[in-house]
Enzyme design. Structure first.
Site, mmCIF file in Angstrom:
data_model
loop_
_atom_site.group_PDB
_atom_site.id
_atom_site.type_symbol
_atom_site.label_atom_id
_atom_site.label_comp_id
_atom_site.label_asym_id
_atom_site.label_seq_id
_atom_site.Cartn_x
_atom_site.Cartn_y
_atom_site.Cartn_z
ATOM 1 N N LYS A 197 -4.178 18.270 29.293
ATOM 2 C CA LYS A 197 -4.876 18.609 30.546
ATOM 3 C C LYS A 197 -4.722 20.087 30.929
ATOM 4 O O LYS A 197 -5.614 20.656 31.556
ATOM 5 C CB LYS A 197 -4.388 17.713 31.691
ATOM 6 C CG LYS A 197 -4.921 16.291 31.589
ATOM 7 C CD LYS A 197 -4.541 15.465 32.802
ATOM 8 C CE LYS A 197 -5.151 14.079 32.719
ATOM 9 N NZ LYS A 197 -4.870 13.266 33.892
ATOM 10 N N ASN A 231 -9.257 17.303 33.629
ATOM 11 C CA ASN A 231 -9.348 15.983 32.991
ATOM 12 C C ASN A 231 -10.748 15.710 32.457
ATOM 13 O O ASN A 231 -10.958 14.723 31.754
ATOM 14 C CB ASN A 231 -8.917 14.857 33.950
ATOM 15 C CG ASN A 231 -9.985 14.511 34.959
ATOM 16 O OD1 ASN A 231 -10.749 15.386 35.388
ATOM 17 N ND2 ASN A 231 -10.057 13.264 35.366
ATOM 18 N N ASP A 278 -9.601 13.495 38.886
ATOM 19 C CA ASP A 278 -8.576 12.469 39.207
ATOM 20 C C ASP A 278 -8.411 12.304 40.718
ATOM 21 O O ASP A 278 -8.434 11.187 41.250
ATOM 22 C CB ASP A 278 -7.218 12.868 38.614
ATOM 23 C CG ASP A 278 -7.097 12.531 37.137
ATOM 24 O OD1 ASP A 278 -7.843 11.658 36.666
ATOM 25 O OD2 ASP A 278 -6.245 13.144 36.466
HETATM 26 P P1 NDP Z 1 3.281 13.238 34.684
HETATM 27 O O1 NDP Z 1 4.126 13.057 33.464
HETATM 28 O O2 NDP Z 1 2.565 14.518 34.889
HETATM 29 O O3 NDP Z 1 4.194 12.995 35.995
HETATM 30 C C1 NDP Z 1 5.045 11.880 36.108
HETATM 31 C C2 NDP Z 1 5.741 11.894 37.468
HETATM 32 O O4 NDP Z 1 6.450 10.655 37.598
HETATM 33 C C3 NDP Z 1 6.762 13.009 37.628
HETATM 34 O O5 NDP Z 1 6.692 13.499 38.948
HETATM 35 C C4 NDP Z 1 8.104 12.289 37.389
HETATM 36 O O6 NDP Z 1 9.166 12.846 38.126
HETATM 37 C C5 NDP Z 1 7.805 10.941 37.968
HETATM 38 N N1 NDP Z 1 8.682 9.883 37.444
HETATM 39 C C6 NDP Z 1 8.689 9.382 36.172
HETATM 40 N N2 NDP Z 1 9.617 8.403 36.092
HETATM 41 C C7 NDP Z 1 10.189 8.281 37.315
HETATM 42 C C8 NDP Z 1 11.209 7.457 37.857
HETATM 43 N N3 NDP Z 1 11.833 6.538 37.120
HETATM 44 N N4 NDP Z 1 11.528 7.608 39.161
HETATM 45 C C9 NDP Z 1 10.921 8.530 39.926
HETATM 46 N N5 NDP Z 1 9.948 9.359 39.461
HETATM 47 C C10 NDP Z 1 9.591 9.230 38.181
HETATM 48 O O7 NDP Z 1 2.275 12.006 34.656
HETATM 49 P P2 NDP Z 1 0.836 11.888 35.367
HETATM 50 O O8 NDP Z 1 0.918 12.465 36.716
HETATM 51 O O9 NDP Z 1 -0.222 12.368 34.440
HETATM 52 O O10 NDP Z 1 0.663 10.303 35.448
HETATM 53 C C11 NDP Z 1 1.412 9.528 36.390
HETATM 54 C C12 NDP Z 1 0.812 8.143 36.464
HETATM 55 O O11 NDP Z 1 -0.515 8.232 36.993
HETATM 56 C C13 NDP Z 1 0.671 7.432 35.111
HETATM 57 O O12 NDP Z 1 1.107 6.092 35.287
HETATM 58 C C14 NDP Z 1 -0.816 7.454 34.835
HETATM 59 O O13 NDP Z 1 -1.237 6.323 34.093
HETATM 60 C C15 NDP Z 1 -1.375 7.389 36.252
HETATM 61 N N6 NDP Z 1 -2.738 7.899 36.372
HETATM 62 C C16 NDP Z 1 -3.665 7.084 36.943
HETATM 63 C C17 NDP Z 1 -4.962 7.502 37.093
HETATM 64 C C18 NDP Z 1 -5.960 6.577 37.713
HETATM 65 O O14 NDP Z 1 -7.153 6.897 37.663
HETATM 66 N N7 NDP Z 1 -5.544 5.484 38.345
HETATM 67 C C19 NDP Z 1 -5.402 8.836 36.652
HETATM 68 C C20 NDP Z 1 -4.331 9.659 36.114
HETATM 69 C C21 NDP Z 1 -3.046 9.178 35.967
HETATM 70 P P3 NDP Z 1 10.032 14.118 37.632
HETATM 71 O O15 NDP Z 1 9.154 15.320 37.911
HETATM 72 O O16 NDP Z 1 11.232 14.082 38.480
HETATM 73 O O17 NDP Z 1 10.296 13.913 36.163
#
Ligand code: NDP
Length: 283
Positions: A71, A92, A107
């Site tokens: 992305k 995206n 998104d």
């Molecule tokens: P990223 O990898 O960019 O970000 C993940 C985030 O989740 C980070 O802020 C991370 O925190 C946090 N995180 C991960 N594990 C934990 C945990 N155990 N406890 C607390 N925080 C946690 O991923 P994306 O933003 O691209 O995607 C996130 C979700 O969004 C995915 O499940 C994806 O499928 C979904 N999504 C849904 C869409 C839709 O249309 N419905 C579109 C795009 C994405 P930290 O920074 O502290 O590591």
């Protein structure tokens, strides 16, 4: 009548992509309107991205989606970005305008549409976001553009959390604060809209829930999840038990797919057909 067998190409580049259901949704919509378009789900590793984008251009693709890990990496290979993609710092969707490949980010717009379809407005609202990754950033920026007035960013990684809060503060009219996420996080009581923007609860870990104080959720809140597989997450079930209105991740996914469809084909998307196809696919 002359026949034309030439198909228009769209698709997604990412790795992993095997579980990405977007192709089914877009193909259902192409078929519904009798458009000879194809959506190809392609596994493209990080080192192959530049060649893959060149390939899409060579094949005359009408546009394509980018998913993890492309992305941000795709930006140097594009001709321009929309204002939203620039603000969010990630792409995206790519579409073609006057022969140029333009990067957009739909998104957050998909999320705003899902809220609107649920009858929820953003003007003057306080949004509390769990997470500060790509999806969280896109949602916050679009919610700010749609009039949300304040943001609480709760994230484990302080660097990512403060960067997002600062970006909202500097680039939009909304205010934003970073709240550290240590142990079980309290939810500010002035929250109107609470969003799980993390991947916690995604299949196959569907029993997992973000570590927050669930007793802080009340009936005045709208609680949303970006996770769409499963659609009814344990997080949303807990929120509903406390009287909150809930919005699942399917509407956001279908919403951004519909926006992409229009960018590629130039016609209105058959949204209900796309949502039904997605629901069928994930059931
Ligand atoms: P990223 O990898 O960019 O970000 C993940 C985030 O989740 C980070 O802020 C991370 O925190 C946090 N995180 C991960 N594990 C934990 C945990 N155990 N406890 C607390 N925080 C946690 O991923 P994306 O933003 O691209 O995607 C996130 C979700 O969004 C995915 O499940 C994806 O499928 C979904 N999504 C849904 C869409 C839709 O249309 N419905 C579109 C795009 C994405 P930290 O920074 O502290 O590591």
């Amino acid at each position: 009548m002359d026949k034309n067998y030439r198909a228009e190409l769209t698709g997604v580049l990412g790795d992993p992509v095997d579980d990405n259901p977007t192709g089914v949704v877009e193909e259902a919509a192409f078929a519904a309107l009798g458009l000879n378009y194809r959506y190809i789900t392609c596994r493209v590793g990080i080192n192959a991205l530049e060649d893959a984008v060149k390939g899409m251009r060579a094949l005359g693709a009408r546009g394509f989606n980018l998913t993890m890990p492309h992305k941000i990496a795709v930006i140097p290979y594009l001709d321009d970005l929309t204002e939203a993609a620039r603000l969010i710092g990630a792409v995206n969707t790519v579409f073609v305008k006057d022969g140029r490949y333009i990067g957009e980010n739909t998104d957050g717009k998909g999320f705003v549409r899902a809220l609107r379809d649920a009858g929820i407005t953003l003007a003057g609202k306080t949004v509390t976001m769990l997470g500060a990754g790509g999806a969280a950033r896109a949602i916050c920026m679009e919610c700010a553009l749609a009039g949300a007035k304040a943001f609480n960013i709760i994230n484990r990684d302080a660097g990512r959390g403060t960067t997002l809060a600062e970006a909202i503060h500097l680039r939009t009219k909304a205010s934003a604060a970073y709240l550290p996420w240590q142990g079980t996080a309290p939810i500010p009581q002035d929250t109107d809209i609470l969003v799980n923007g993390t991947c916690v609860g995604l299949r196959p870990h569907q029993d997992d829930m973000p570590a927050i104080i669930y007793a802080d959720i009340h009936s005045g809140m709208t609680v949303c999840d970006v996770v769409f597989n499963p659609a009814q997450t344990a997080f949303l079930t807990e929120a509903a038990l406390r009287g909150a209105c809930t919005v699942n991740g399917l509407g956001m996914l279908a919403g951004q797919a519909a926006l992409n469809y229009t960018l590629w084909t130039g016609v209105d998307a058959p949204f209900d057909i796309m949502k039904a196809a997605l629901k069928r696919e994930l059931e």
